[in-house]
Each structure stands twice: as structure tokens, then as C-alpha cells.
Write a protein that holds these residues in place. Structure first.
Motif, mmCIF file in Angstrom:
data_model
loop_
_atom_site.group_PDB
_atom_site.id
_atom_site.type_symbol
_atom_site.label_atom_id
_atom_site.label_comp_id
_atom_site.label_asym_id
_atom_site.label_seq_id
_atom_site.Cartn_x
_atom_site.Cartn_y
_atom_site.Cartn_z
ATOM 1 N N MET A 1 0.819 -1.210 0.000
ATOM 2 C CA MET A 1 0.000 0.000 0.000
ATOM 3 C C MET A 1 0.853 1.259 0.000
ATOM 4 N N SER A 2 2.147 1.127 -0.066
ATOM 5 C CA SER A 2 3.003 2.293 0.034
ATOM 6 C C SER A 2 2.855 3.248 -1.140
ATOM 7 N N GLY A 3 2.431 2.761 -2.311
ATOM 8 C CA GLY A 3 2.284 3.619 -3.472
ATOM 9 C C GLY A 3 0.976 4.388 -3.496
ATOM 10 N N LEU A 4 0.104 4.114 -2.569
ATOM 11 C CA LEU A 4 -1.200 4.778 -2.526
ATOM 12 C C LEU A 4 -1.130 6.106 -1.781
ATOM 13 N N SER A 5 -2.043 7.012 -2.124
ATOM 14 C CA SER A 5 -2.128 8.281 -1.406
ATOM 15 C C SER A 5 -2.689 8.037 -0.002
ATOM 16 N N VAL A 6 -2.540 9.014 0.849
ATOM 17 C CA VAL A 6 -3.070 8.903 2.215
ATOM 18 C C VAL A 6 -4.578 8.686 2.166
ATOM 19 N N LYS A 7 -5.262 9.426 1.296
ATOM 20 C CA LYS A 7 -6.712 9.279 1.172
ATOM 21 C C LYS A 7 -7.074 7.860 0.729
ATOM 22 N N ALA A 8 -6.349 7.307 -0.232
ATOM 23 C CA ALA A 8 -6.625 5.953 -0.721
ATOM 24 C C ALA A 8 -6.368 4.918 0.374
ATOM 25 N N LYS A 9 -5.296 5.093 1.142
ATOM 26 C CA LYS A 9 -5.002 4.190 2.254
ATOM 27 C C LYS A 9 -6.129 4.231 3.290
ATOM 28 N N GLU A 28 -3.242 7.756 12.457
ATOM 29 C CA GLU A 28 -2.045 8.525 12.802
ATOM 30 C C GLU A 28 -0.792 8.040 12.086
ATOM 31 N N SER A 29 -0.690 6.747 11.834
ATOM 32 C CA SER A 29 0.517 6.204 11.212
ATOM 33 C C SER A 29 0.522 6.347 9.691
ATOM 34 N N MET A 30 -0.563 6.842 9.111
ATOM 35 C CA MET A 30 -0.679 6.915 7.652
ATOM 36 C C MET A 30 -0.182 8.218 7.044
ATOM 37 N N GLY A 31 0.028 9.238 7.855
ATOM 38 C CA GLY A 31 0.492 10.506 7.310
ATOM 39 C C GLY A 31 0.551 11.576 8.374
ATOM 40 N N PRO A 33 -0.585 15.065 10.373
ATOM 41 C CA PRO A 33 -1.914 15.531 10.802
ATOM 42 C C PRO A 33 -2.655 16.316 9.721
ATOM 43 N N SER A 34 -1.950 17.137 8.954
ATOM 44 C CA SER A 34 -2.623 17.914 7.915
ATOM 45 C C SER A 34 -3.090 17.019 6.768
ATOM 46 N N GLN A 35 -2.312 15.993 6.417
ATOM 47 C CA GLN A 35 -2.729 15.059 5.378
ATOM 48 C C GLN A 35 -3.969 14.287 5.812
ATOM 49 N N ILE A 36 -3.983 13.871 7.064
ATOM 50 C CA ILE A 36 -5.121 13.123 7.587
ATOM 51 C C ILE A 36 -6.365 14.008 7.619
ATOM 52 N N SER A 37 -6.212 15.244 8.063
ATOM 53 C CA SER A 37 -7.346 16.183 8.087
ATOM 54 C C SER A 37 -7.919 16.390 6.690
ATOM 55 N N ARG A 38 -7.042 16.589 5.727
ATOM 56 C CA ARG A 38 -7.466 16.817 4.345
ATOM 57 C C ARG A 38 -8.193 15.580 3.791
ATOM 58 N N ALA A 39 -7.643 14.395 4.052
ATOM 59 C CA ALA A 39 -8.253 13.160 3.563
ATOM 60 C C ALA A 39 -9.607 12.917 4.227
#
Length: 84
Positions: A1-9, A28-31, A33-39
Motif C-alpha cells: 500500500m506504500s504507493g497509494l495516497s493517504v486518502k486511498a489508504k 495517525e501512522s498513515m500521514g 496531521p494535515s494530510q489526515i485532516s485533508r483526507a
């Protein structure tokens, strides 16, 4: 899953879950805080999840009446699952 975006994960993780409740802390381990908020915002905007409260989300389905996203199960069931 490493090639996927944070949203896709996150979307994949949500789809594979047995329960209905999704916590922000689960990602929390996927990206960052700002990436997680956006996703989370994008997943909410597309109707995949609905926000129940601060850091608490639920899987969603379209409402039969309005077509807007609503939780797939009752609020009582969501509350019980969230508190576990």
C-alpha cells in the motif's frame, strides 16, 4: 500500500473494517496531521463517511429521503461502538 495516497489508504482501511465507527487516531501512522485532516474532509465531502463529533466518524450511505450521506446504523449503535 506504500504507493497509494493517504486518502486511498484511509478509504481502503475504512472499507475493510468490520465496525461502523472510525476514529481519527486510527490513521495517525498513515500521514501527517494535515494530510489526515485533508483526507478526512475529502472522504466526508464524497459521502464515504459522516462526522459524528471531534475525531469520530461513521461509515455512510445515501439517505432514502434526501440522498445526503447518513450513518449506516442507528445513533444508539454508533454510541455503543464508540464507547468500547
Amino acid at each position: 500500500m506504500s504507493g497509494l495516497s493517504v486518502k486511498a489508504k484511509m478509504a481502503r482501511s475504512i472499507a475493510l473494517r468490520k465496525g461502523e465507527v472510525v476514529l481519527r487516531a486510527d490513521f495517525e501512522s498513515m500521514g501527517s496531521p494535515s494530510q489526515i485532516s485533508r483526507a478526512l474532509k475529502e472522504l466526508t465531502d464524497t459521502g464515504k463517511i459522516v462526522r459524528l463529533g471531534y475525531g469520530v466518524y461513521a461509515k455512510a450511505r445515501p439517505s432514502a429521503l434526501s440522498g445526503k450521506p447518513v450513518p449506516r446504523v442507528s445513533l444508539a449503535e454508533l454510541a455503543e461502538e464508540t464507547l468500547k
